[in-house]
Structures are given as structure tokens and as C-alpha cells.
Design an enzyme around this catalytic site. Structure first.
Site, PDB file in Angstrom:
ATOM      1  CB  CYS A 381      -0.909   0.009   1.154  1.00 10.64           C
ATOM      2  SG  CYS A 381      -2.507   0.986   0.772  1.00 10.64           S
ATOM      3  CG  HIS A 507      -3.330  -3.502   2.918  1.00  8.93           C
ATOM      4  ND1 HIS A 507      -2.297  -3.021   3.832  1.00  8.93           N
ATOM      5  CD2 HIS A 507      -4.176  -2.345   2.639  1.00  8.93           C
ATOM      6  CE1 HIS A 507      -2.424  -1.743   4.094  1.00  8.93           C
ATOM      7  NE2 HIS A 507      -3.293  -1.214   3.191  1.00  8.93           N
ATOM      8  CD  GLU A 509      -0.907  -5.995   4.958  1.00 13.79           C
ATOM      9  OE1 GLU A 509      -0.574  -6.035   3.693  1.00 13.79           O
ATOM     10  OE2 GLU A 509      -1.207  -4.816   5.314  1.00 13.79           O
TER      11      GLU A 509
HETATM   12  N1  GLN Z   1      -1.971   6.846   2.707  1.00  9.99           N
HETATM   13  C1  GLN Z   1      -2.258   6.093   1.570  1.00  9.99           C
HETATM   14  C2  GLN Z   1      -3.524   6.149   0.808  1.00  9.99           C
HETATM   15  O1  GLN Z   1      -4.608   6.687   1.516  1.00  9.99           O
HETATM   16  C3  GLN Z   1      -1.704   4.646   2.009  1.00  9.99           C
HETATM   17  C4  GLN Z   1      -2.743   3.909   2.605  1.00  9.99           C
HETATM   18  C5  GLN Z   1      -2.123   2.692   3.396  1.00  9.99           C
HETATM   19  O2  GLN Z   1      -1.145   2.322   3.251  1.00  9.99           O
HETATM   20  N2  GLN Z   1      -3.155   1.798   3.956  1.00  9.99           N
HETATM   21  O3  GLN Z   1      -3.702   6.033  -0.367  1.00  9.99           O
END
Ligand code: GLN
Length: 537
Positions: A381, A507, A509
Site C-alpha cells: 500500500c 494489503h 497481509e
Molecule cells: N495513505 C495512503 C493512501 O491513503 C496509503 C494507505 C495505506 O497504506 N493503507 O492511499
């Protein structure tokens, strides 16, 4: 349908969630269909708006629900499919009760905690059973017995048991039996008082799970049984595990907990076959290989902020018979002392998700260090966004390239807000959330790892790769190896000229389990080990 209610006494952080999840593992391996749910007594509608300092990780489900991290334990320890209905907060309960009140559903009555709030909670207990068709519903009540805000939930489960009838409900209380060094003894008094608090409300536990550093003697078990009004054989020891949380189900099985539960609930099943689980533990305790992975974040001092990431890395180790030592690296430490110092001895570098600018420059330095030194890199992410910012700045020489999240005025917003997010003002539940399909490029590393062309992964972010920059990135060797089915959203990037440089907008994970390690984590650990190996031979 049978119900197990898990409460906690004396102190928080006893691992109620792990205990509930471990019971789930054991019952599932006896052939029962299990579901687990968590009740959280706070007023937030969900934990999505809470800081990691307050709450630890926010765990995301397929349906996009932002939930308590205990649901992560439930999914890792069992095969149950969880939905937003498996996590109920006081905020949701009150929201629903107040909506009904405004609609006039209460027909002129005074709306009260008992019975209206408690009925609302009981309905949820019934509904989750009906929705999932589970043989056993395990419900964990967050917080500690004695907390004012937890009372409606405890009252609701007492009332529920009254209606469900004997033999259908089991109350399991997780408690703490501290070892007092000066006295050289384990002490039962806090447990006695905690259970007294529970009995005051009208619940006598059927089973006492005692968290302790040292083994309970026969005398202590007898004392706990007598003072807490719990049968001797239902005083269960859950001693601190030595190596891994995945040992807990085996420990509880040795204590006879699943036999006892099945007997009390009249469930006739075969004993739990835990052979495969034992093999996982073997790989965790005596792995053939070892590798050190640097996880670069800004909440590294917190135990729970990157919970699923740490677990998934360990699962990747299991897949490779490789013990993983996780080095928690503070991104700001990299800013001060340089990546080479902070990441010394790491054979793989992982940058997890995150929000807010603090630490981003350190993460960018980590990504650069991995890219330039051929060290395996996995970005999750924000970790993907960081990889693209780094590439834009240092390979494409786009000076000042950044994410619009951190520098709204940047000349090169390689990461930017989607149009659909431009006018969103509410913070709760408004990100791109939950499982989304992703199509993989045939000749990519990720296609080899997944062994599939289409995958489904969970999201939680607002910002996306800016398509205006696709061409120069591709021309310079960054491959967009995963996109949304319409090709519009970049979901995975990888570097073609690198042993392992993979980063995803989603994600992964959240979908890794000890008995089903996620392919990106397995591949990452395999690459880190190969790199390590290359260095030593
Ligand atoms: N802050 C980033 C976004 O909103 C990444 C979010 C995250 O890593 N969950 O796109």
C-alpha cells in the site's frame, strides 16, 4: 446452535482474541463449523478512524469492513469467512437503536439500555448464527469485566443464556494469575475478585482460562476452583508461549479444553487432528534456515500496529522452512542515520502501509537502498506508493516527485487522489476498501508467484498511481504487473532488473495464514533467503 462467550478479567492484553481463535482452531479440527465475532465496547462505529496508538492495526475484511485486529487472529487460525457482521461496536448498537427511535419503532416507549440496547445486542448474536449456519458461535467481549462501557454487552449475554437454555451456552473467562517475584508465588486473588465482579452481574464462568508465567500447581487449581465456583477440571492453564502464538491451540488441547467444551455443550465429535498444525510449529521452532527482514515503519515501538504484516512475514518463513527475525526499523532513524546503517544485516526490506507524512523520507531512502543494492523489497500500500515516488525521483529524475497526500503542490504527483475521492469529506469508511479483482501480466514475477491470472486482494487507501506517468516508468524498467480489470488502476509494480522488487497497492497481509502462506510473502522470504545465501557462499 451452541454459543461460547469469552470474557476477560483483571487486566487487558491477556490474549482473549488468541484464546478465542485457538478454540476455533480446535473445534474446526474436530469437524465443527465455527464462526467468531468480537464485541467492542467503544463508541466509534468502527476502528477505522482510530490511530494505531489507540487501537493497533485496523484489520480489513473482504467486504471492506474495517475491524478490530482480533478478527485477523480469527481468520488466521480458522477457515471461517468473516464479514462486517462479525464485529459489533457500541457505536453501531447505539446508531441502530437511535435510528429505530427516530423512526418511531419503539411505539412511544422510553428507550433504555435494558431492554432496548441489550435486545439489539442479542439480536446480533442470533443473526450471526443464522447467517453463517455455524455449529458453534464464539463471541469475544472486548475490554475487561468491571469496565462501565462493557456492561450492556455482559448483561446481554447473561440474558441471552437465559433464553438459550442450559447446555447451549458456555461462559469462558480468561483471567490473569500473576507471579509475584518477591513472594516467589503465583497469586489467585485478582482472579477471585475478577470472577466475583462477573458473578455480581449474574454470570458464573463455566471455564476459567488462567494466563500465567509459571505452571499452576494442583493446590492453586483447587483454590481457584473453590473460590471462583468453577469445577476443578475446568480450571485451564494458558502459560506464556515460548516461541510462537501458534502454539496456543496445542497447549489448550493438552489441557483438555476442547474435550471439556464439547462435553459441556453436548457436541459429539472426533478428537481434533492437529498433525498439520504441529508441523507448522516445528518449522517455526526449529527452522532449517534463518533470515532477517527489516520492516520500516513509524509505529515500530507498538506491538500491534503492523500485526498482520509481522504474521504474514512469519508465514512466508514457514513456507520456506525459514525462521524470520524481524528487525523493526524506525523510518525516522533512517532519515537521521542513513539506510545502510539502519538496515545493516537485513536480507529483505518491507515497507508496510501508512498515513501521514512523518517518516516518508526515511521509507523512500529504504526503497532506494533496496533497489540499488539488489536487496529484496516488498511494499504494501503506502509501501508501493513509496517505491514509485523513489523511482520517479532517482531513476526518472523527476525532481520533487511525491504523493499529493504529502505534498499537494508537488510538480510531479506520481501518486494522486482518484476523481471519486475528490469531494469526500467524511473520514469513516470512505476509502477504497475491501476485496477487489486484479489482473496479472502474463510474463511477470507475480504471475509466477500466484500461479494465477486473476487475483482478489483487500484494499484500504485513498490515493492511486497517477496514470499520466505510466509511460516513462515502463520505459525505465518498472513493470505494472497487476491492474484493475479495466486496466485503469495500478495494483502491483515490480522491477524487471532486480531479484525481487514487488509492491502492491493492496494489503496481501490480510489474507495470509500459517497453513496457507501468502504467495507474495513466500516469494519475498525465498528471495531474501536466496540473497542471504549468495552472500555467504
Ligand atoms: N495513505 C495512503 C493512501 O491513503 C496509503 C494507505 C495505506 O497504506 N493503507 O492511499
Amino acid at each position: 446452535m451452541k454459543h461460547i462467550f469469552v470474557t476477560g478479567g483483571v487486566v487487558s492484553s491477556l490474549g482473549k482474541g488468541l484464546t478465542a481463535a485457538s478454540i476455533g482452531t480446535l473445534l474446526e479440527n474436530r469437524g465443527l463449523k465455527v464462526t467468531l465475532q468480537k464485541f467492542d465496547p467503544y463508541l466509534n462505529v468502527d476502528p477505522g478512524t482510530m490511530s494505531p496508538f489507540q487501537h493497533g492495526e485496523v484489520y480489513v475484511l473482504d467486504d471492506g469492513a474495517e475491524t478490530d485486529l482480533d478478527l485477523g487472529h480469527y481468520e488466521r487460525f480458522t477457515g471461517t469467512k468473516l464479514t462486517r457482521f462479525n464485529n459489533l461496536t457500541s457505536g453501531q448498537v447505539y446508531q441502530s437503536v437511535l435510528d429505530k427511535e427516530r423512526r418511531g419503532d419503539y411505539l412511544g416507549k422510553t428507550v433504555q439500555v435494558i431492554p432496548h440496547v441489550t435486545d439489539e445486542i442479542q439480536n446480533r448474536i442470533r443473526e450471526i448464527g443464522d447467517k453463517t449456519g455455524a455449529d458453534v458461535v464464539i463471541t469475544e467481549i472486548g475490554g475487561t469485566i468491571g469496565d462501565i462501557e462493557g456492561l450492556p454487552f455482559v448483561e446481554a449475554i447473561r440474558e441471552f443464556a437465559l433464553g438459550a437454555g442450559r447446555g447451549n451456552v458456555l461462559f469462558l473467562h480468561v483471567t490473569f494469575v500473576p507471579f509475584i517475584k518477591a513472594a516467589g508465588e503465583l497469586k489467585t486473588k485478582p482472579t477471585q475478585q475478577g470472577v466475583a465482579k462477573l458473578r455480581e452481574i449474574g454470570i458464573t464462568p463455566d471455564v476459567l482460562v488462567c494466563r500465567c508465567e509459571k505452571s499452576l500447581t494442583k493446590e492453586l487449581r483447587q483454590k481457584l476452583s473453590l473460590f471462583c465456583n468453577v469445577p476443578y477440571e475446568a480450571v485451564i492453564e494458558e502459560i506464556d508461549v515460548e516461541h510462537s502464538i501458534y502454539e496456543v491451540p496445542l497447549m489448550l488441547q493438552r489441557e483438555g479444553l476442547d474435550d471439556l467444551i464439547c462435553e459441556r455443550l453436548g457436541l459429539k465429535t472426533k478428537p481434533a487432528d492437529m498433525a498439520h498444525w504441529r508441523e507448522i510449529i516445528r518449522k517455526l521452532i526449529t527452522p532449517r534456515h534463518r533470515v532477517r527482514i527489516g520492516v520500516v515503519g513509524k509505529y515500530v515501538e507498538l506491538q500491534d500496529a503492523y500485526k498482520s504484516v509481522y504474521e504474514a512475514v512469519i508465514h512466508g518463513g514457514v513456507a520456506n522452512d525459514c525462521g524470520v527475525e524481524i528487525e523493526r526499523v524506525d523510518a525516522e532513524d533512517i532519515e537521521e542515520n542513513g539506510a545502510a546503517n539502519a538496515l545493516k544485516g537485513c536480507s529483505g526490506i518491507l515497507v508496510p502501509g501508512g498515513f501521514g507524512e512523518r517518516g516518508t523520507e526515511g521509507k523512500i531512502l529504504a526503497a532506494r537502498f533496496a533497489r540499488e543494492n539488489n536487496i529484496p523489497y516488498l511494499g504494501l500500500c503506502l509501501g508501493m506508493q513509496i517505491a514509485t515516488i523513489e523511482f520517479a525521483r532517482n531513476v526518472l529524475k523527476l525532481e520533487g516527485a511525491h504523493s499529493a497526500e504529502f505534498d499537494p503542490g508537488t510538480a510531479h504527483p506520481v501518486i494522486a487522489l482518484l476523481d471519486e475521492q475528490q469531494n469526500v469529506t467524511d473520514k469513516g469508511g470512505t476509502m477504497r476498501l475491501g476485496s477487489q479483482p486484479c489482473i496479472l501480466k502474463p510474463d511477470s514475477l507475480v504471475t509466477r508467484l500466484y500461479g494465477a491470472e486473476e487475483i482478489h486482494e483487500r484494499h484500504r487507501h485513498r490515493y492511486e498511481f497517477n496514470n499520466a506517468y505510466r509511460e516513462p516508468f515502463e520505459a525505465a524498467g518498472m513493470m505494472f504487473s497487476g491492474t484493475s480489470p479495466d486496466g485503469n488502476l495500478v495494483e502491483i509494480v515490480e522491477l524487471t532488473e532486480h531479484p525481487f522488487y514487488v509492491a502492491s497497492q493492496f494489503h496481501p497481509e490480510f489474507k495470509s495464514k500459517p497453513n496457507k502462506p501468502h504467495p507474495l510473502f513466500s516469494g519475498f522470504i525465498a528471495a531474501a533467503h536466496a540473497c542471504d545465501h549468495a552472500k555467504t557462499v
